[in-house]
Every structure is written in C-alpha cells, then in structure tokens.
Motif scaffolding. Structure first.
Motif, PDB file in Angstrom:
ATOM      1  N   ALA A 271       5.788  -0.910   0.228  1.00  0.00           N
ATOM      2  CA  ALA A 271       7.116  -0.303   0.261  1.00  0.00           C
ATOM      3  C   ALA A 271       7.362   0.534  -0.988  1.00  0.00           C
ATOM      4  CB  ALA A 271       8.183  -1.385   0.373  1.00  0.00           C
ATOM      5  N   ARG A 272       7.957   1.686  -0.779  1.00  0.00           N
ATOM      6  CA  ARG A 272       8.271   2.594  -1.881  1.00  0.00           C
ATOM      7  C   ARG A 272       9.206   1.919  -2.880  1.00  0.00           C
ATOM      8  NH1 ARG A 272      11.035   8.576  -1.536  1.00  0.00           N
ATOM      9  NH2 ARG A 272      10.161   9.315  -3.488  1.00  0.00           N
ATOM     10  N   PHE A 273       8.926   2.131  -4.138  1.00  0.00           N
ATOM     11  CA  PHE A 273       9.676   1.623  -5.288  1.00  0.00           C
ATOM     12  C   PHE A 273       9.490   0.127  -5.520  1.00  0.00           C
ATOM     13  CE2 PHE A 273      12.406   5.301  -3.845  1.00  0.00           C
ATOM     14  CZ  PHE A 273      11.859   6.200  -4.733  1.00  0.00           C
TER      15      PHE A 273
ATOM     16  N   LEU B  47       5.109   4.934  -5.310  1.00  0.00           N
ATOM     17  CA  LEU B  47       5.960   6.124  -5.290  1.00  0.00           C
ATOM     18  C   LEU B  47       5.928   6.868  -3.965  1.00  0.00           C
ATOM     19  CD1 LEU B  47       5.003   7.599  -8.785  1.00  0.00           C
ATOM     20  CD2 LEU B  47       6.952   6.127  -8.211  1.00  0.00           C
ATOM     21  N   GLN B  48       5.077   6.449  -3.074  1.00  0.00           N
ATOM     22  CA  GLN B  48       4.831   7.189  -1.831  1.00  0.00           C
ATOM     23  C   GLN B  48       5.883   6.891  -0.773  1.00  0.00           C
ATOM     24  OE1 GLN B  48       0.692   7.463  -0.711  1.00  0.00           O
ATOM     25  NE2 GLN B  48       1.228   6.880   1.369  1.00  0.00           N
ATOM     26  N   SER B  49       6.241   7.906  -0.025  1.00  0.00           N
ATOM     27  CA  SER B  49       7.208   7.749   1.052  1.00  0.00           C
ATOM     28  C   SER B  49       6.737   6.703   2.064  1.00  0.00           C
ATOM     29  CB  SER B  49       7.398   9.089   1.765  1.00  0.00           C
ATOM     30  OG  SER B  49       8.129   8.913   2.962  1.00  0.00           O
TER      31      SER B  49
ATOM     32  N   SER C 289      -4.093   4.826   1.574  1.00  0.00           N
ATOM     33  CA  SER C 289      -3.887   4.792   0.129  1.00  0.00           C
ATOM     34  C   SER C 289      -2.402   4.914  -0.174  1.00  0.00           C
ATOM     35  CB  SER C 289      -4.662   5.933  -0.541  1.00  0.00           C
ATOM     36  OG  SER C 289      -4.196   7.175  -0.054  1.00  0.00           O
ATOM     37  N   ARG C 290      -2.054   4.626  -1.433  1.00  0.00           N
ATOM     38  CA  ARG C 290      -0.675   4.777  -1.899  1.00  0.00           C
ATOM     39  C   ARG C 290      -0.696   5.492  -3.239  1.00  0.00           C
ATOM     40  NH1 ARG C 290       3.115   4.135   1.855  1.00  0.00           N
ATOM     41  NH2 ARG C 290       4.642   3.591   0.296  1.00  0.00           N
ATOM     42  N   VAL C 291       0.288   6.348  -3.465  1.00  0.00           N
ATOM     43  CA  VAL C 291       0.453   6.995  -4.758  1.00  0.00           C
ATOM     44  C   VAL C 291       1.298   6.059  -5.619  1.00  0.00           C
ATOM     45  CG1 VAL C 291       1.439   8.965  -5.986  1.00  0.00           C
ATOM     46  CG2 VAL C 291       0.220   9.308  -3.822  1.00  0.00           C
ATOM     47  N   VAL C 292       0.774   5.748  -6.782  1.00  0.00           N
ATOM     48  CA  VAL C 292       1.430   4.784  -7.672  1.00  0.00           C
ATOM     49  C   VAL C 292       1.458   5.331  -9.097  1.00  0.00           C
ATOM     50  CG1 VAL C 292       0.694   2.808  -6.269  1.00  0.00           C
ATOM     51  CG2 VAL C 292      -0.714   3.541  -8.207  1.00  0.00           C
ATOM     52  N   ALA C 293       2.318   4.747  -9.918  1.00  0.00           N
ATOM     53  CA  ALA C 293       2.332   5.014 -11.361  1.00  0.00           C
ATOM     54  C   ALA C 293       2.321   3.660 -12.064  1.00  0.00           C
ATOM     55  CB  ALA C 293       3.561   5.812 -11.763  1.00  0.00           C
TER      56      ALA C 293
END
Length: 99
Positions: free
Chosen positions: A2-4, A19-21, A29-33
C-alpha cells in the motif's frame, strides 16, 4: 502493498516507504524511498527530506534515494504514513519539479 506504508526489507534492517500508486499494484515491483534514523543523517532539506516518528525513533525520508524493488524484497508493513501523504507527495514533487 500500500502506498505510503512503511516496510522493513527482508534482506537488511532497512525501512522504506512505498511511493507507488496503488493503481499499479499488479506490477512485480514497487517504487520506494529509504528511511534513515535521524542520527545517521548529516544533512536535510526540509521539503525533500521530511521527518517521521515511527515507534520511538525519528526517521528522515531520503526521497532523493528512491528506487524500484521487487515485491519479494519487501518484508512486513510496520507503519502507515498515509495521514502525511501530502507531505510525502510534496517531497517527490520537490525532487522532480524543484518546488
């Protein structure tokens, strides 16, 4: 996923924020920081590196270090930062747009 939400990586003691929608949840995959404990960070730029308290520690979101990780790299969710979604989105806007 889940995002955030904050996840602990399976391979190391590292926290990341998704961070991914959620609209793209079928991607592998997922975009993360990454989140770094504040005492390990030598500099911050307020709009780019917001701070969050998770448990009893303060972390800095290293928005400028975002990456894509396979879903298999993400471990358990440990916190929900969605109430601070506007601040996180502003950090990504600052990274890509400069404002």
């Amino acid at each position: 996923m889940a995002r955030f939400w904050v996840y602990r990586l399976k391979s190391e003691d590292q926290l990341v924020v998704d961070l991914q929608s959620d609209f793209l949840q079928d991607l592998p995959s997922r975009v993360v920081a990454p989140l770094h404990p504040i005492e390990q960070v030598s500099w911050t730029i307020a709009p780019l590196t917001p701070r969050f308290v998770i448990g009893d520690r303060t972390y800095v979101l290293a928005t400028h270090r975002l990456s894509a990780l396979p879903l298999s790299a993400l471990g358990p969710a440990i916190a929900d930062l969605s109430p601070r979604a506007d601040e996180i989105t502003a950090a990504t806007d600052f990274l890509f747009q400069g404002f």
